[in-house]
Structure formats: structure tokens, C-alpha cells
Design an enzyme around this catalytic site. Structure first.
Site, PDB file in Angstrom:
ATOM      1  N   GLY A 115       0.826  -1.520  -0.102  1.00  0.00           N
ATOM      2  CA  GLY A 115       0.007  -0.177  -0.163  1.00  0.00           C
ATOM      3  C   GLY A 115       0.600   1.284   0.033  1.00  0.00           C
TER       4      GLY A 115
ATOM      5  N   VAL B 250      -2.809  -0.874   3.033  1.00  0.00           N
ATOM      6  CA  VAL B 250      -4.234  -1.017   2.125  1.00  0.00           C
ATOM      7  C   VAL B 250      -5.324  -0.470   2.852  1.00  0.00           C
ATOM      8  CG1 VAL B 250      -3.185  -2.259   1.208  1.00  0.00           C
ATOM      9  CG2 VAL B 250      -5.009  -2.806   2.417  1.00  0.00           C
TER      10      VAL B 250
ATOM     11  N   THR C 170      -6.036   0.619   9.371  1.00  0.00           N
ATOM     12  CA  THR C 170      -6.852   1.181  10.800  1.00  0.00           C
ATOM     13  C   THR C 170      -8.125   0.460  10.369  1.00  0.00           C
ATOM     14  OG1 THR C 170      -6.586   3.470  10.921  1.00  0.00           O
ATOM     15  CG2 THR C 170      -8.727   2.791  11.684  1.00  0.00           C
TER      16      THR C 170
ATOM     17  N   CYS D 155     -11.183   9.211   7.661  1.00  0.00           N
ATOM     18  CA  CYS D 155     -11.027   9.012   8.365  1.00  0.00           C
ATOM     19  C   CYS D 155     -12.391   8.838   9.137  1.00  0.00           C
ATOM     20  CB  CYS D 155      -9.944   8.267   8.340  1.00  0.00           C
ATOM     21  SG  CYS D 155      -8.518   7.518   7.699  1.00  0.00           S
TER      22      CYS D 155
HETATM   23  P1  NAD Z   1      -4.483   5.098   0.120  1.00  0.00           P
HETATM   24  O1  NAD Z   1      -6.444   4.718  -0.545  1.00  0.00           O
HETATM   25  O2  NAD Z   1      -4.366   6.375   0.051  1.00  0.00           O
HETATM   26  O3  NAD Z   1      -3.901   3.761  -0.273  1.00  0.00           O
HETATM   27  C1  NAD Z   1      -4.087   2.738  -0.321  1.00  0.00           C
HETATM   28  C2  NAD Z   1      -3.321   2.014  -1.299  1.00  0.00           C
HETATM   29  O4  NAD Z   1      -3.366   0.567  -0.695  1.00  0.00           O
HETATM   30  C3  NAD Z   1      -3.545   2.444  -2.301  1.00  0.00           C
HETATM   31  O5  NAD Z   1      -2.681   2.881  -2.872  1.00  0.00           O
HETATM   32  C4  NAD Z   1      -4.267   0.968  -3.082  1.00  0.00           C
HETATM   33  O6  NAD Z   1      -4.151   0.880  -4.840  1.00  0.00           O
HETATM   34  C5  NAD Z   1      -3.195  -0.146  -2.273  1.00  0.00           C
HETATM   35  N1  NAD Z   1      -3.759  -1.104  -2.521  1.00  0.00           N
HETATM   36  C6  NAD Z   1      -4.983  -2.282  -2.084  1.00  0.00           C
HETATM   37  N2  NAD Z   1      -5.386  -3.222  -2.232  1.00  0.00           N
HETATM   38  C7  NAD Z   1      -3.892  -4.154  -2.634  1.00  0.00           C
HETATM   39  C8  NAD Z   1      -3.535  -5.204  -2.608  1.00  0.00           C
HETATM   40  N3  NAD Z   1      -3.611  -6.276  -2.448  1.00  0.00           N
HETATM   41  N4  NAD Z   1      -2.207  -5.299  -3.075  1.00  0.00           N
HETATM   42  C9  NAD Z   1      -0.723  -4.256  -3.107  1.00  0.00           C
HETATM   43  N5  NAD Z   1      -2.092  -3.008  -2.961  1.00  0.00           N
HETATM   44  C10 NAD Z   1      -3.150  -2.359  -2.678  1.00  0.00           C
HETATM   45  O7  NAD Z   1      -4.852   4.329   1.518  1.00  0.00           O
HETATM   46  P2  NAD Z   1      -4.653   5.820   3.088  1.00  0.00           P
HETATM   47  O8  NAD Z   1      -4.925   7.157   3.261  1.00  0.00           O
HETATM   48  O9  NAD Z   1      -3.226   5.192   2.779  1.00  0.00           O
HETATM   49  O10 NAD Z   1      -4.954   4.295   3.751  1.00  0.00           O
HETATM   50  C11 NAD Z   1      -4.097   3.312   4.430  1.00  0.00           C
HETATM   51  C12 NAD Z   1      -5.082   2.961   6.036  1.00  0.00           C
HETATM   52  O11 NAD Z   1      -4.196   3.824   6.578  1.00  0.00           O
HETATM   53  C13 NAD Z   1      -6.196   3.204   6.169  1.00  0.00           C
HETATM   54  O12 NAD Z   1      -6.876   2.191   7.151  1.00  0.00           O
HETATM   55  C14 NAD Z   1      -6.901   4.146   6.719  1.00  0.00           C
HETATM   56  O13 NAD Z   1      -7.473   4.502   7.304  1.00  0.00           O
HETATM   57  C15 NAD Z   1      -5.353   4.541   7.470  1.00  0.00           C
HETATM   58  N6  NAD Z   1      -4.531   5.563   7.460  1.00  0.00           N
HETATM   59  C16 NAD Z   1      -4.780   6.994   7.172  1.00  0.00           C
HETATM   60  C17 NAD Z   1      -4.396   7.999   7.274  1.00  0.00           C
HETATM   61  C18 NAD Z   1      -4.624   8.952   6.456  1.00  0.00           C
HETATM   62  O14 NAD Z   1      -4.015  10.610   6.896  1.00  0.00           O
HETATM   63  N7  NAD Z   1      -5.279   8.870   5.334  1.00  0.00           N
HETATM   64  C19 NAD Z   1      -4.138   8.082   8.555  1.00  0.00           C
HETATM   65  C20 NAD Z   1      -4.139   6.963   9.085  1.00  0.00           C
HETATM   66  C21 NAD Z   1      -4.631   5.883   9.645  1.00  0.00           C
HETATM   67  C1  UGA Z   2      -7.183  12.678  11.442  1.00  0.00           C
HETATM   68  C2  UGA Z   2      -5.953  12.453  12.777  1.00  0.00           C
HETATM   69  O1  UGA Z   2      -6.280  13.767  13.361  1.00  0.00           O
HETATM   70  C3  UGA Z   2      -4.845  11.470  12.570  1.00  0.00           C
HETATM   71  O2  UGA Z   2      -4.541  11.873  13.930  1.00  0.00           O
HETATM   72  C4  UGA Z   2      -5.021  10.286  11.923  1.00  0.00           C
HETATM   73  O3  UGA Z   2      -3.648   9.142  11.861  1.00  0.00           O
HETATM   74  C5  UGA Z   2      -6.229  10.972  10.553  1.00  0.00           C
HETATM   75  O4  UGA Z   2      -7.819  11.203  11.371  1.00  0.00           O
HETATM   76  C6  UGA Z   2      -6.387   9.482  10.074  1.00  0.00           C
HETATM   77  O5  UGA Z   2      -6.489   8.038  11.328  1.00  0.00           O
HETATM   78  O6  UGA Z   2      -6.826   9.403   9.052  1.00  0.00           O
HETATM   79  P1  UGA Z   2      -6.822  13.985   8.729  1.00  0.00           P
HETATM   80  O7  UGA Z   2      -8.346  13.660   8.641  1.00  0.00           O
HETATM   81  O8  UGA Z   2      -5.932  13.837   8.263  1.00  0.00           O
HETATM   82  O9  UGA Z   2      -5.899  13.838  10.643  1.00  0.00           O
HETATM   83  O10 UGA Z   2      -6.840  15.672   9.744  1.00  0.00           O
HETATM   84  P2  UGA Z   2      -7.026  16.715  10.728  1.00  0.00           P
HETATM   85  O11 UGA Z   2      -6.352  17.311  11.244  1.00  0.00           O
HETATM   86  O12 UGA Z   2      -7.867  15.515  12.042  1.00  0.00           O
HETATM   87  O13 UGA Z   2      -8.568  17.050  10.177  1.00  0.00           O
HETATM   88  C7  UGA Z   2      -9.154  16.186   9.872  1.00  0.00           C
HETATM   89  C8  UGA Z   2     -10.707  17.177   9.681  1.00  0.00           C
HETATM   90  O14 UGA Z   2     -11.106  18.475  11.167  1.00  0.00           O
HETATM   91  C9  UGA Z   2     -10.642  18.552   8.661  1.00  0.00           C
HETATM   92  O15 UGA Z   2     -11.750  18.471   7.794  1.00  0.00           O
HETATM   93  C10 UGA Z   2     -10.024  19.784   9.381  1.00  0.00           C
HETATM   94  O16 UGA Z   2     -10.598  20.548   8.611  1.00  0.00           O
HETATM   95  C11 UGA Z   2     -10.989  19.457  10.109  1.00  0.00           C
HETATM   96  N1  UGA Z   2     -11.094  20.335  11.622  1.00  0.00           N
HETATM   97  C12 UGA Z   2      -9.801  19.991  12.118  1.00  0.00           C
HETATM   98  C13 UGA Z   2     -11.971  20.904  12.517  1.00  0.00           C
HETATM   99  O17 UGA Z   2     -13.344  21.496  11.092  1.00  0.00           O
HETATM  100  N2  UGA Z   2     -11.784  21.785  13.501  1.00  0.00           N
HETATM  101  C14 UGA Z   2     -10.698  21.393  14.266  1.00  0.00           C
HETATM  102  O18 UGA Z   2     -10.657  22.017  15.240  1.00  0.00           O
HETATM  103  C15 UGA Z   2      -9.771  20.738  13.670  1.00  0.00           C
END
Ligand code: NAD
Ligand code: UGA
Length: 456
Positions: free
Chosen positions: A8, A86, A128, A272
């Protein structure tokens, strides 16, 4: 040399692995993905995601001990540690649709790992996931007659987009969950040692796997709940003449409450918060815990209310009709400093405005490509223009939806002069100087504050 493979190459896999590679030159990191375009982009300086400071981190390690490939099987086979990062979106079909996590991508990875592995491995849940996913994964991994041993750890990611590099370099904490067995603790220690290369040990928390999985969902639920709580108060502020910024400041100085995540806004977006809360709701319901499920569902309901309320305010203040009126959207990303538009409040706002037959023009410095992908059915109805001045020209209203700092620095006199009068501005982030805008001549509406209007 320890070899890591990360499946991923998305918003989490790419940055987290780049940071590990940068900080641990003696660890080889291979990031694999089935998305060829993404992998190709990671190998150029035009990275597939916009994240301030990330290119420097990637450039430092790429080609040295950081590699990107579409050869998933080879990456898995060579690795001692496999991170799985992923996507785990909300399920859109079948049992739990609209609530539960869709674990098909995760399970496919587990099956692939089982299929191609010829040596023992540590498998790290970076995605997650619902509580007790590790148990299901272990069953998949250890099914059949492959003698290879897999030890599953949970290591949820807490980075926020836009600040990912700083969050990874200097995290509040890293959380690692492992089984309380000898092999579980040994695997856990291996991962602790990697992070300890640059993170103080007291900030590396360890727990059992289920606590670690649940802590991630809980952290996001608590953060989102704070945003919904202050947004609920913002509606009351507008009705009573209180100012939500004053209220947030007053309560935030209480050290038990704290100042962060109290900015009233158009609503929270991102891939998320909503997904993880709905996942929590589904988990509660599946354990028969209806009251906790209802409690958390309300956080999402409040967010939807806030988005819809914003459009209602626009409509009502613009004389209950916006049909044929040009409306410039300033910012489509779900927050500043990212090109990510997943679950951005701008999606609902644009759809509702288009539904009222407004002429919508979307402007954003980094998210226009993704914005087009979010609105495929409205492409002939909505214009896209990176230049905010061009977007605002002739417009009846501006809706500021993302807090890009460059919007603060715009020449609003110039913008006002080019707009249709009366010129409205709806500040969905409370980031502009409302008095200055009013003095220029704008009709100013914000979140949780009294409006400043010349119209009586
Ligand atoms: P994303 O969609 O940006 O990336 C996931 C990648 O996995 C994609 O590029 C996809 O092609 C790849 N993938 C899917 N199935 C696959 C497979 N079978 N083999 C190889 N590659 C494969 O997702 P993301 O935003 O990076 O989130 C990933 C995980 O992390 C989620 O569970 C999300 O909840 C968690 N998470 C995201 C954030 C964030 O800020 N985006 C922060 C914390 C946790
Ligand atoms: C959030 C968490 O902050 C991360 O810790 C976590 O890892 C991540 O989700 C995840 O699991 O994906 P993110 O969604 O990237 O991160 O950004 P945030 O800064 O948390 O903002 C989330 C949303 O809330 C945004 O739309 C932001 O504008 C809004 N927000 C945030 C508000 O409207 N008010 C605030 O005071 C803070």
C-alpha cells in the site's frame, strides 16, 4: 540487514515508509502497490500525494534503502517485516453496508502473504481496522499447511495529512500492540527497536493487540467528537450573538479541555473520521451495545447538519434563490496543505449548490484533479479554475471551504470590485478578517459569529 515491505503506497504507506527509511539507513524498505501509476509517481519528484516536506524525505532515502515496486509477491517474499497499509473504506454492500469496514483488500493481502512466504515474518497492521481483525488475519495466515510462522502486530498510524512529515518525525506517541506470548513480545520488541532509532522510548507505547486496534478508532472518534461539539455550539452562537471563537478560547484554556480541535468549521472531512466512527458504531452494534452506538453516530449526524446548515445560510441570505448565480468555491481539499478531497465538506456543498442550479466555480491550489474525480456527474455544470481571482470574477458569492493560508493574503478589494453586487462571502473556516471585508463592502457570513451585512 532488516528488510521491510509495505503493501500500500498511499497517504500512509508512502510517508511512513519514507520516514523509516530516512531514519534507519540500515533497514531496507520496499513499498509495493498494485496501482502502477502511483508506484511510477513515487519514483519521480512529482509524488502521487501532496504533503509539505515529503519530497525531501523521499529524496534522501530513495535508491539508497527506499524502493517502490509493483512486484508485490517479491516484496513480501524478501521481507522480514510486512506492513499492510491498504485502504479499509466503509463497506458499500451487503451486511454492515454504510457502516462496517470493507476488509477485502486487507484479506487479499493476508492471503497473498500466506501464498508466497517462504520464511517467518512479522506482519504489521498499519491500516485502521476493527478490533480483533488480527485474530481473523492470523486464521487466514495460518490456514493450510505452510509451516511458516507469522506474528501479527498492530501499529496504527496517527499522522494527520498536511503535517505528516512533522507528525512522523516527532510523534506524540507510537503505539504497538502485540500478543502476550514469547514470540509476540519478541516481534513487538523488533518493531520498538526500529522506531527507537529516532523516537524517545517513553513515547513508544506498547499494549495488547486488541487495545491497540481499539485505541486508533477511539482516538479518531474523540477528535471528531470535539469538532462536532464545537460545531454544535457554533449554531447556538449564531442564534444568540455569542462568538464561537471566544467560547472555544474560554473553554480551551481549561487544561482539562485543552485548546486543540476546537475550531468551528464547515465540518470535518477526510478519509478517516467518518469511516472510523461508523466502524465504531458497527462494532458497538455487533456487540449489542446500542446506546454507545447511538452516541457515536450522533457525531457524524452533527457533521452532516453543519454542512447542510452552511448551504441553507447561503441560500437564505441570498434572497432564497441562487439559481443562475455564479458562486466561487475557495478550497476543495478537506483541509489545508493537502490535495486530498476524500469526504471533503466541499463535495456536499457543491452538490447542494448545483442542485439549486447555481453556477459553481471551484478553485483550489492543489486539489482540482481530485475535485473533478469527486464530481464526475457534474463536470458539465461546474467550472474549475486554480486562480481564485478568475473564479470570483462576476460571482455573486464566495464560499471559503478550505483554510489555505494564501486565501488570507488575497487582494479582496480587487475581488470585490470584480464581483456582482451585493457581493457575499461565506467564510466556512473563520479565517478571514471579517471587519475588513465588511468595510470593503462585502456581506460577510461566518461560522458561529454574528453576520456583518450592509443589507437590512
Ligand atoms: P490509500 O487509498 O491512499 O492507499 C492505499 C493503497 O493500497 C492504494 O494505493 C491501493 O492501490 C493499495 N492497495 C489496495 N489493495 C492492495 C493489494 N491487495 N495489494 C497491493 N496494494 C493494494 O489509503 P491511505 O489513506 O493510505 O489509508 C490506508 C490505511 O491507513 C487506512 O486503513 C486508513 O484508515 C489508515 N489511515 C489513514 C490516514 C490518512 O491520513 N490518510 C491516517 C491514519 C491511518
Ligand atoms: C486525522 C487525525 O488527526 C489523525 O491523527 C489520524 O491519523 C487521521 O485522521 C486518520 O486516521 O486518517 P486528518 O483527517 O488527516 O487526521 O486531519 P485532521 O487535522 O484531523 O482534520 C480532520 C478534519 O477536521 C479536517 O476537515 C479539518 O479541517 C477538521 N477540523 C479539525 C476542524 O474542522 N476543526 C478543528 O479544530 C480541527
Amino acid at each position: 540487514m532488516t528488510k521491510i515491505c509495505c503493501i500500500g503506497a498511499g497517504y500512509v504507506g508512502g510517508p511512513t515508509m519514507a520516514m523509516i527509511a530516512k531514519k534507519c539507513p540500515d533497514v531496507q524498505v520496499m513499498v509495493v502497490d498494485i496501482n502502477e501509476e502511483r508506484i511510477a509517481a513515487w519514483q519521480t519528484d512529482d509524488l502521487p500525494i501532496y504533503e509539505p516536506g515529503l519530497l525531501d524525505v523521499v529524496q534522501e532515502a530513495r535508491g539508497r534503502n527506499l524502493f517502490f515496486s509493483t512486484d508485490v509477491d517479491q516484496g513480501i517474499r524478501d521481507a522480514d517485516i510486512v506492513f499492510v497499509s491498504v485502504n479499509t473504506p466503509t463497506k458499500t454492500f451487503g451486511e454492515g453496508a454504510g457502516c462496517a469496514s470493507d476488509l477485502q483488500y486487507w484479506e487479499l493481502c493476508a492471503r497473498r502473504i500466506k501464498e508466497v512466504s517462504t520464511s517467518d515474518k512479522i506482519i504489521v497492521e498499519k491500516s485502521t481496522l476493527p478490533v480483533r481483525t488480527a485474530e481473523a488475519m492470523e486464521r487466514v495466515l495460518h490456514s493450510g499447511d505452510n509451516p511458516v510462522h507469522f506474528e501479527v502486530l498492530s501499529n496504527p498510524e496517527f499522522l494527520a495529512e498536511g503535517t505528516a512529515v512533522a507528525d512522523l518525525e516527532n510523534p506524540d506517541r507510537v503505539l504497538i500492540g502485540g500478543h502476550e506470548t514469547g514470540s509476540g513480545q519478541k516481534a513487538l520488541q523488533t518493531l520498538v527497536d526500529i522506531y527507537a532509532t529516532w523516537i524517545p522510548r517513553e513515547r513508544i507505547l506498547t499494549a495488547n493487540v486488541w487495545s491497540s486496534e481499539l485505541s486508533k478508532l477511539t482516538a479518531n472518534a474523540f477528535l471528531a467528537q470535539r469538532v462536532s461539539s464545537i460545531n454544535a455550539i457554533s449554531a447556538l452562537c449564531e442564534a444568540t450573538g455569542a462568538d464561537v471563537a471566544d467560547v472555544a478560547h474560554a473553554i480551551g484554556t481549561d487544561s482539562r479541555i485543552g485548546a486543540k480541535f476546537l475550531k468551528a468549521s464547515i465540518g470535518f472531512g477526510g478519509s478517516c473520521f467518518k469511516k472510523d466512527i461508523l466502524n465504531l458504531v458497527y462494532l458497538c452494534e455487533s456487540y449489542g451495545l446500542q446506546a454507545p452506538a447511538d452516541y457515536w453516530r450522533q457525531v457524524v449526524a452533527m457533521n452532516e447538519y453543519q454542512e447542510t446548515r452552511f448551504v441553507k445560510t447561503m441560500l437564505q441570505s441570498m434572497f432564497n434563490t441562487i439559481a443562475g448565480k455564479r458562486i466561487a468555491i475557495f478550497g476543495f481539499a478537506f483541509k489545508a496543505d493537502t490535495g486530498d478531497t476524500r469526504e471533503s465538506p466541499a463535495i456536499r456543498v457543491c452538490r447542494e449548490l448545483a442542485g439549486e442550479h447555481a453556477e459553481v466555480v471551484v478553485s483550489d491550489p492543489k486539489a482540482l484533479d481530485n475535485a473533478r474525480l469527486e464530481l464526475p456527474d457534474l463536470l458539465d455544470q461546474i467550472e474549475f479554475d486554480e486562480d481564485p481571482y478568475a473564479a470570483a470574477e462576476g460571482a455573486h458569492a464566495i464560499a471559503l471551504l478550505t483554510e489555505w493560508k494564501q486565501y488570507k493574503e488575497l487582494d479582496f478589494q480587487r475581488i470585490y470590485d470584480s464581483m456582482t453586487k451585493p457581493a457575499f462571502i461565506f467564510d466556512g473556516r473563520n479565517m478571514l478578517d471579517h471587519q475588513a471585508l465588511f468595510n470593503i463592502g462585502f456581506e460577510v457570513y461566518s461560522i458561529g459569529k454574528g453576520r456583518k451585512t450592509h443589507l437590512k
